[in-house]
Design an enzyme around this catalytic site. Structure first.
Site, mmCIF file in Angstrom:
data_model
loop_
_atom_site.group_PDB
_atom_site.id
_atom_site.type_symbol
_atom_site.label_atom_id
_atom_site.label_comp_id
_atom_site.label_asym_id
_atom_site.label_seq_id
_atom_site.Cartn_x
_atom_site.Cartn_y
_atom_site.Cartn_z
ATOM 1 N N LYS A 101 -17.789 -23.309 -48.962
ATOM 2 C CA LYS A 101 -18.146 -21.884 -48.968
ATOM 3 C C LYS A 101 -19.632 -21.726 -49.317
ATOM 4 O O LYS A 101 -20.134 -22.409 -50.212
ATOM 5 C CB LYS A 101 -17.306 -21.138 -50.002
ATOM 6 N N ASP A 135 -16.340 -22.075 -44.455
ATOM 7 C CA ASP A 135 -15.284 -21.062 -44.619
ATOM 8 C C ASP A 135 -15.902 -19.672 -44.570
ATOM 9 O O ASP A 135 -17.094 -19.498 -44.843
ATOM 10 C CB ASP A 135 -14.602 -21.226 -45.988
ATOM 11 N N MET A 136 -15.065 -18.675 -44.260
ATOM 12 C CA MET A 136 -15.566 -17.296 -44.270
ATOM 13 C C MET A 136 -15.044 -16.580 -45.511
ATOM 14 O O MET A 136 -13.848 -16.596 -45.773
ATOM 15 C CB MET A 136 -15.134 -16.556 -43.000
ATOM 16 N N ARG A 186 -12.932 -21.685 -36.294
ATOM 17 C CA ARG A 186 -11.559 -21.619 -36.818
ATOM 18 C C ARG A 186 -11.185 -20.141 -36.900
ATOM 19 O O ARG A 186 -11.939 -19.339 -37.454
ATOM 20 C CB ARG A 186 -11.490 -22.238 -38.216
ATOM 21 N N THR A 228 -2.993 -20.737 -38.904
ATOM 22 C CA THR A 228 -1.985 -19.756 -39.302
ATOM 23 C C THR A 228 -0.659 -20.451 -39.578
ATOM 24 O O THR A 228 -0.411 -21.542 -39.058
ATOM 25 C CB THR A 228 -1.786 -18.707 -38.185
#
Ligand code: FDA
Length: 312
Positions: A101, A135-136, A186, A228
């Site tokens: 992150k 990552d978001m 992603r 998911t």
């Protein structure tokens, strides 16, 4: 609706230092409640989880947990620690793939420092043939995260990818742009409580956007990751791939460590590429609280675990 409230509730709890202190004391004991979602606090535990995962068939990405560091010095420490982690992973012989992150690298403190830290990690990653996924985080960081990613891309880094969240209204446009760049994306639904102005609020809308973006990525993306545990999202992806003649090798599914292991095993059995996201490290509390927020039923498991601790 329930998920929206629960995300907000657990987001507030994630800020509690008392709760963090209790969780840190009990969560990571031998059979502590946090072990369901977090591989451990040490790199050795993460590597053991990665080996066990790979032995069962899935690929892995390791996340050395950390976020929102409060100073440039802490960001530097996190960066050095991450480079050390890369070396340990490389030496261990598990797959060279990490997730991180930007607020762990100082984004909240100083953007230029964060970019420098990311470059240090990407250079080390390049030297060891790693792939690095950014990552978001929550929506105040969306634009800047995509900008930092694109800066790296324009500077020639290709061992890096990013994440889009289907809950955000902007993500369809971002997906088309990232496809045009040739970037690896992603796709997730989004783990944060977001305002109406930025994000869809109902599960129906978030799911519908997920399917639309999945189609954009599968049609024109570079090795997209569909991340998911939702059986209907998995089914929609599989159906679209069959309809368009997209080979299973052209994309991958991703799931989180400890969640829907039954679905993970089923995908592997059917010959799909599946990557498991393995988080580890002492800064596990915010990640853990997000997992509780996604499924409030998880909280009963924590309470039971804590009660049995008190009886010991
Ligand atoms: P949904 O929430 O609808 O859940 C579908 C089903 O999955 C549930 O019915 C349940 O069976 C199971 N499930 C989901 N969450 C569970 C939980 N916590 N505990 C137990 N069961 C659960 N988010 C983000 O904002 N930025 C990011 O960078 C990432 N990165 C990321 C990587 C990977 C590999 C994954 C799989 C997910 C993320 N996420 C993320 C998290 C993501 O945004 C989302 O919050 C979770 O994946 C849950 O959403 P689902 O798509 O599983 O659907």
């Amino acid at each position: 609706m329930l998920q929206k409230v629960s995300k907000a509730f657990f987001h507030i709890l994630a800020g509690s230092t008392t709760l963090k202190a209790i969780a840190s004391r009990y969560g990571m004991r031998q059979d502590g409640f946090a072990r369901r979602f977090i591989a451990g606090e040490t790199i050795e535990e993460a590597l053991a989880a990665a080996r066990a995962t790979e032995a069962a068939g899935p690929m892995v990405t390791l996340d050395y947990l950390g976020e929102a560091v409060a100073s440039i010095a802490e960001a530097d420490t996190a960066t050095r620690a991450y480079i050390g982690v890369l070396e340990r992973i490389a030496a261990a012989g598990v797959e060279r793939n990490i997730s991180l992150k930007l607020t762990q690298l100082g984004l909240t403190t100083d953007r230029a420092t964060c970019v420098d830290n990311l470059r240090r990690i990407l250079d080390a990653a390049n030297a060891h043939q790693f792939f690095v996924r950014i990552d978001m985080e929550d929506s105040p960081y969306t634009a800047v995260t995509l900008e930092v990613f694109e800066t790296m891309w324009q500077q020639g880094y290709r061992n890096v990818g990013v994440v889009l969240q289907s809950c955000l209204r902007r993500s369809e446009t971002d997906a088309a742009h990232l496809n045009a760049l040739g970037a690896r994306v992603r796709l997730v639904k989004g783990a944060y409580k977001e305002p109406k102005t930025a994000a869809y609020q109902s599960k129906v809308d978030v799911d519908a956007a997920f399917v639309r973006i999945m189609k954009v990525l599968l049609s024109g993306g570079n090795c997209p990751a569909i991340a998911t545990h939702d059986p209907s999202m998995l089914a929609a992806t599989r159906a679209f791939a069959v309809e368009r003649g997209i080979a299973p090798a052209a994309f991958e599914f991703q799931m989180l460590y400890g969640i829907r292991r039954d679905l993970q095993a089923a995908l592997v059995r059917e010959g799909f590429r599946l990557r498991v996201y393995i988080p580890f490290g002492s800064e596990w509390f915010p990640y853990f609280m997000r997992r509780l927020g996604e499924r409030p039923a998880n909280a009963t498991f924590v309470i039971r675990n804590l009660l049995s601790e008190r009886r010991r």
